[in-house]
Motif scaffolding. Structure first.
Motif, mmCIF file in Angstrom:
data_model
loop_
_atom_site.group_PDB
_atom_site.id
_atom_site.type_symbol
_atom_site.label_atom_id
_atom_site.label_comp_id
_atom_site.label_asym_id
_atom_site.label_seq_id
_atom_site.Cartn_x
_atom_site.Cartn_y
_atom_site.Cartn_z
ATOM 1 N N UNK A 136 0.823 -1.211 0.000
ATOM 2 C CA UNK A 136 0.000 0.000 0.000
ATOM 3 C C UNK A 136 0.856 1.259 0.000
ATOM 4 N N UNK A 137 1.965 1.250 0.719
ATOM 5 C CA UNK A 137 2.884 2.392 0.740
ATOM 6 C C UNK A 137 4.296 1.840 0.927
ATOM 7 N N UNK A 138 5.276 2.707 1.044
ATOM 8 C CA UNK A 138 6.665 2.248 1.130
ATOM 9 C C UNK A 138 7.380 2.865 2.325
ATOM 10 N N UNK A 139 8.364 2.130 2.795
ATOM 11 C CA UNK A 139 9.354 2.666 3.723
ATOM 12 C C UNK A 139 10.715 2.481 3.067
ATOM 13 N N UNK A 140 11.625 3.419 3.306
ATOM 14 C CA UNK A 140 12.979 3.257 2.783
ATOM 15 C C UNK A 140 13.585 1.963 3.316
ATOM 16 N N UNK A 141 14.548 1.442 2.593
ATOM 17 C CA UNK A 141 15.156 0.154 2.933
ATOM 18 C C UNK A 141 15.602 0.079 4.386
ATOM 19 N N UNK A 142 16.234 1.122 4.908
ATOM 20 C CA UNK A 142 16.769 1.081 6.266
ATOM 21 C C UNK A 142 15.846 1.707 7.301
ATOM 22 N N UNK A 143 14.651 2.140 6.891
ATOM 23 C CA UNK A 143 13.655 2.617 7.846
ATOM 24 C C UNK A 143 12.871 1.420 8.366
ATOM 25 N N UNK A 144 12.654 1.382 9.666
ATOM 26 C CA UNK A 144 11.942 0.270 10.287
ATOM 27 C C UNK A 144 10.507 0.683 10.618
ATOM 28 N N UNK A 145 9.678 -0.323 10.976
ATOM 29 C CA UNK A 145 8.375 -0.004 11.523
ATOM 30 C C UNK A 145 7.180 -0.409 10.692
ATOM 31 N N UNK A 146 6.039 0.232 10.992
ATOM 32 C CA UNK A 146 4.734 -0.175 10.487
ATOM 33 C C UNK A 146 4.607 0.021 8.975
ATOM 34 N N UNK A 147 4.353 -1.078 8.282
ATOM 35 C CA UNK A 147 4.190 -1.065 6.828
ATOM 36 C C UNK A 147 2.897 -1.798 6.497
ATOM 37 N N UNK A 148 2.077 -1.191 5.635
ATOM 38 C CA UNK A 148 0.740 -1.699 5.357
ATOM 39 C C UNK A 148 0.708 -2.463 4.038
ATOM 40 N N UNK A 149 0.108 -3.662 4.083
ATOM 41 C CA UNK A 149 -0.067 -4.500 2.899
ATOM 42 C C UNK A 149 -1.534 -4.900 2.821
ATOM 43 N N UNK A 150 -2.150 -4.783 1.653
ATOM 44 C CA UNK A 150 -3.510 -5.266 1.428
ATOM 45 C C UNK A 150 -3.444 -6.678 0.875
ATOM 46 N N UNK A 151 -4.482 -7.478 1.145
ATOM 47 C CA UNK A 151 -4.478 -8.862 0.660
ATOM 48 C C UNK A 151 -5.283 -9.033 -0.624
ATOM 49 N N UNK A 152 -5.832 -7.933 -1.155
ATOM 50 C CA UNK A 152 -6.510 -7.992 -2.452
ATOM 51 C C UNK A 152 -6.570 -6.582 -3.040
ATOM 52 N N UNK A 153 -6.908 -6.486 -4.305
ATOM 53 C CA UNK A 153 -6.867 -5.195 -5.003
ATOM 54 C C UNK A 153 -7.940 -4.232 -4.515
ATOM 55 N N UNK A 154 -9.127 -4.749 -4.132
ATOM 56 C CA UNK A 154 -10.185 -3.854 -3.640
ATOM 57 C C UNK A 154 -9.751 -3.151 -2.357
ATOM 58 N N UNK A 155 -9.133 -3.903 -1.448
ATOM 59 C CA UNK A 155 -8.659 -3.284 -0.207
ATOM 60 C C UNK A 155 -7.491 -2.339 -0.477
ATOM 61 N N UNK A 156 -6.683 -2.685 -1.456
ATOM 62 C CA UNK A 156 -5.586 -1.800 -1.866
ATOM 63 C C UNK A 156 -6.147 -0.437 -2.296
ATOM 64 N N UNK A 157 -7.186 -0.456 -3.124
ATOM 65 C CA UNK A 157 -7.808 0.781 -3.590
ATOM 66 C C UNK A 157 -8.407 1.564 -2.430
ATOM 67 N N UNK A 158 -9.075 0.867 -1.512
ATOM 68 C CA UNK A 158 -9.705 1.501 -0.353
ATOM 69 C C UNK A 158 -8.666 2.225 0.507
#
Length: 314
Positions: A136-158
Motif C-alpha cells: 500500500x505504501x513504502x518505507x525506505x530500505x533502512x527505515x523500520x516499523x509499520x508497513x501496510x499490505x492489502x491482501x486484495x486489489x479492492x482493499x488496496x484501492x480503499x
C-alpha cells in the motif's frame, strides 16, 4: 548484474518468453530463464513481464537483467519475516514491523529480497492460503516499523484512497544529531530522487510540496542528540530525512543526508547506529467503511531501543 537484449526473430516468433530467453542466452537453462521471469527480471518492449508462458512475436524486444547470485546456493540475503513481525491481520489488511535492510518493493536486482515474497512465504508457513498481496505504501530500505499490505486489489484501492485524502495518520520516531528544544515544522518543495545520486533535493521550483511537523520527545544534551516525533502531512520520497537535514538535525546513521553535521559519540552508541534510526512508530487508518479508526503501533527494533538504553545510561 547480467544484462541481455534480445530482438525476437522468425526463429523465436511464437515461443514462450522463458524459452525465447534460454534459446538466446548461451548456457542459460529453461529452468533458470523461468526463475528470472518469475522474479521480475524480464521486460518485453520495456514492460516488465512475470508470466513465463507469455508468447513473444517477431519484432518484440526482450530485455533481461539478473544477478548470478540467484543461482548460487546460500547466497541470498538472510533477511526474513517472523510471525511476531505481523502487528495486525484483519479486514484484508496486514501490517508488519519491517526490519532494517529489507526493501519494501522489488529492486532491479532479483537477488535482493523484498517484503512481498518474504511475507508470502511466512503466511504459507503459518497455514494461510495464497493471497494477492499488494504493497500500500513504502518505507525506505533502512527505515523500520509499520508497513501496510492489502491482501486484495479492492482493499488496496480503499487504503490508497485514504492515503490520497491524507486521512491516514502516520507517526515516525527519529534519533537525530543536535539538541532540539522546541517543536518546529518544515515546508518546502522536493525534487524526485536523482538517478545519479539517489538523493532528493530541496528546490525552489519544479518540485512537489512537502510538509512535516516535528516535536521533541527527549533531548540528550550531554550527547548532543535528540529523539523526535515526526508527523508527515505529505508523503514524498525521503521526506522526513530531507526535512531533518534541512533543519540541521539529520538522522543518526543516515549515510546519505547530513554528512557534515555529525560529531563524535561513544563507540557503543555508534555501533548501535548500524542503519538510519528512523522508525515508523504508528499508523492510524479506517479498516472498513463502517468501522472506527484503528491505530497500530510498532515496537522499536533492538538497534533503536539499544541506542536509547545506552543514551539513558550515559
Amino acid at each position: 548484474m547480467e544484462r541481455h537484449s534480445i530482438q525476437v526473430s522468425y526463429r523465436l516468433n511464437g515461443m514462450r518468453l522463458d524459452a525465447a530467453i534460454s534459446e538466446s542466452i548461451p548456457g542459460l537453462s529453461r529452468r533458470r530463464a523461468k526463475a528470472i521471469v518469475d522474479m521480475g527480471g524480464a521486460y518485453v518492449n520495456k514492460k516488465r513481464v512475470r508470466i513465463a508462458s507469455k508468447t513473444v512475436g517477431k519484432g518484440d524486444r526482450i530485455d533481461v537483467e539478473y544477478n548470478e547470485k540467484l543461482f548460487e546456493p546460500g547466497k541470498k540475503e538472510a533477511l526474513s519475516l517472523k510471525p511476531e513481525d505481523i502487528l495486525y491481520f484483519e479486514h484484508d489488511i496486514i501490517i508488519i514491523n519491517k526490519p532494517a535492510g529489507l526493501p519494501s518493493q522489488a529492486t532491479r536486482d532479483q537477488a535482493v529480497l523484498h517484503v512481498i515474497p518474504l511475507l508470502d512465504k511466512l503466511l504459507g508457513e503459518m497455514g494461510h492460503k495464497k493471497m494477492d498481496l499488494q504493497l500500500v505504501h513504502r518505507l525506505d530500505k533502512d527505515t523500520t516499523g509499520a508497513l501496510v499490505i492489502a491482501t486484495n486489489k479492492d482493499k488496496m484501492t480503499f487504503l490508497t484512497d485514504q492515503f490520497r485524502q491524507h486521512s491516514i495518520q502516520k507517526t515516525y520516531h527519529a534519533l537525530v544529531w543536535g539538541v532540539i528544544e522546541k517543536s518546529f515544522e518544515v515546508k518546502c518543495m522536493l525534487s524526485a530522487i536523482q538517478p545519479n545520486t539517489g538523493k532528493v533535493k530541496v528546490v525552489k521550483s519544479g518540485g512537489r510540496s512537502s510538509q512535516t511537523h516535528f516535536e521533541v520527545i527527549k533531548a540528550y544534551p550531554n550527547l548532543r542528540v535528540s529523539l523526535v516525533n515526526c508527523r508527515p502531512i505529505t508523503g514524498r520520497s525521503h521526506q522526513i530525512r530531507v526535512h531533518l537535514d534541512e533543519a540541521g538535525h539529520p538522522i543518526i546513521g543516515d549515510k546519505v543526508y547530513g554528512e557534515g553535521k555529525r560529531h563524535q559519540l561513544p563507540d557503543e552508541l555508534l555501533q548501535a547506529a548500524s542503519h538510519q534510526l528512523l522508525h515508523a512508530a504508528s499508523i492510524r487508518f479506517q479498516p472498513t467503511l463502517d468501522a472506527a479508526p484503528v491505530e497500530v503501533t510498532a515496537p522499536y527494533p533492538e538497534s533503536f531501543a539499544g541506542f536509547l538504553r545506552l543514551a539513558d545510561s550515559l
